[in-house]
Design a protein around this motif. Structure first.
Motif, PDB file in Angstrom:
ATOM      1  N   GLY A   1       0.850  -1.277  -0.020  1.00 48.53           N
ATOM      2  CA  GLY A   1       0.069   0.106   0.065  1.00 48.53           C
ATOM      3  C   GLY A   1       0.859   1.289   0.084  1.00 48.53           C
ATOM      4  N   ALA A   2       2.327   1.318   0.081  1.00 50.29           N
ATOM      5  CA  ALA A   2       3.134   2.105  -0.103  1.00 50.29           C
ATOM      6  C   ALA A   2       2.738   3.061  -1.106  1.00 50.29           C
ATOM      7  N   GLY A   3       2.678   2.519  -2.446  1.00 45.47           N
ATOM      8  CA  GLY A   3       2.479   3.323  -3.628  1.00 45.47           C
ATOM      9  C   GLY A   3       3.435   2.735  -4.844  1.00 45.47           C
ATOM     10  N   LYS A   4       4.127   1.602  -4.605  1.00 40.32           N
ATOM     11  CA  LYS A   4       4.955   1.003  -5.447  1.00 40.32           C
ATOM     12  C   LYS A   4       4.149   0.651  -6.926  1.00 40.32           C
ATOM     13  N   THR A   5       3.175   0.243  -6.950  1.00 40.01           N
ATOM     14  CA  THR A   5       2.393  -0.065  -8.178  1.00 40.01           C
ATOM     15  C   THR A   5       1.980   1.139  -8.689  1.00 40.01           C
ATOM     16  N   THR A   6       1.309   2.261  -7.833  1.00 44.26           N
ATOM     17  CA  THR A   6       0.784   3.581  -8.470  1.00 44.26           C
ATOM     18  C   THR A   6       2.248   4.120  -9.205  1.00 44.26           C
TER      19      THR A   6
ATOM     20  N   HIS B   1       6.224  -1.681 -18.714  1.00 48.66           N
ATOM     21  CA  HIS B   1       5.816  -2.181 -17.597  1.00 48.66           C
ATOM     22  C   HIS B   1       5.448  -3.428 -17.622  1.00 48.66           C
ATOM     23  N   VAL B   2       6.084  -4.367 -16.873  1.00 48.71           N
ATOM     24  CA  VAL B   2       5.922  -5.722 -16.863  1.00 48.71           C
ATOM     25  C   VAL B   2       5.289  -6.123 -15.381  1.00 48.71           C
ATOM     26  N   PRO B   3       4.141  -6.211 -15.116  1.00 52.08           N
ATOM     27  CA  PRO B   3       3.550  -6.365 -13.883  1.00 52.08           C
ATOM     28  C   PRO B   3       3.972  -7.868 -13.479  1.00 52.08           C
ATOM     29  N   GLU B   4       4.344  -8.013 -12.086  1.00 50.31           N
ATOM     30  CA  GLU B   4       4.477  -9.251 -11.565  1.00 50.31           C
ATOM     31  C   GLU B   4       5.732  -9.915 -12.065  1.00 50.31           C
TER      32      GLU B   4
END
Ligand SMILES: Nc1ncnc2c1ncn2[C@@H]1O[C@H](COP(=O)(O)OP(=O)(O)O)[C@@H](O)[C@H]1O
Ligand SMILES: [Mg+2]
Length: 83
Positions: A37-42, A80-83
């Motif tokens: 929830g820190a904002g890395k994905t954002t 951007h390559v998620p996961e």
């Protein structure tokens, strides 16, 4: 190569990224660490143009990404390559 200055972004009325500064040199590996929830994905979604910045800027290879769509950002080679 990737320059992030005073970046702000969020969802609805909630600001998640507040004044993010980050530089990634060509050939460098940089890890962003933080709690859930820190904002890395954002941050990644904002670099990708999926979440639009509310302030500050993202530049890649000297070019501002502010006016570019996510597909246009991919075409520059910033992917951007998620996961
Ligand atoms: N689509 C969304 N709408 C509203 N809030 C969101 C959305 N996505 C994430 N958030 C909120 O943004 C904050 C950062 O989430 P996120 O960027 O996913 O963190 P991380 O990847 O570091 O776990 C959290 O408070 C989360 O609940
Ligand atoms: Mg995440």
């Amino acid at each position: 190569m990737l320059e992030i200055k005073a970046l702000e972004a969020g969802y609805g009325e909630t600001l998640i990224l507040r004044g993010i500064n980050l530089n990634v040199a060509e050939g460098a590996l940089v890890a962003v660490l933080g709690a859930n929830g820190a904002g890395k994905t954002t941050l990644n979604m904002t670099i990708s143009g999926v979440v639009r910045p509310r302030g500050g800027e993202v530049r890649f290879a000297g070019q501002s990404l502010a006016a570019l769509s996510p597909p246009e950002i991919v075409s520059l080679g910033l992917i951007h390559v998620p996961e």
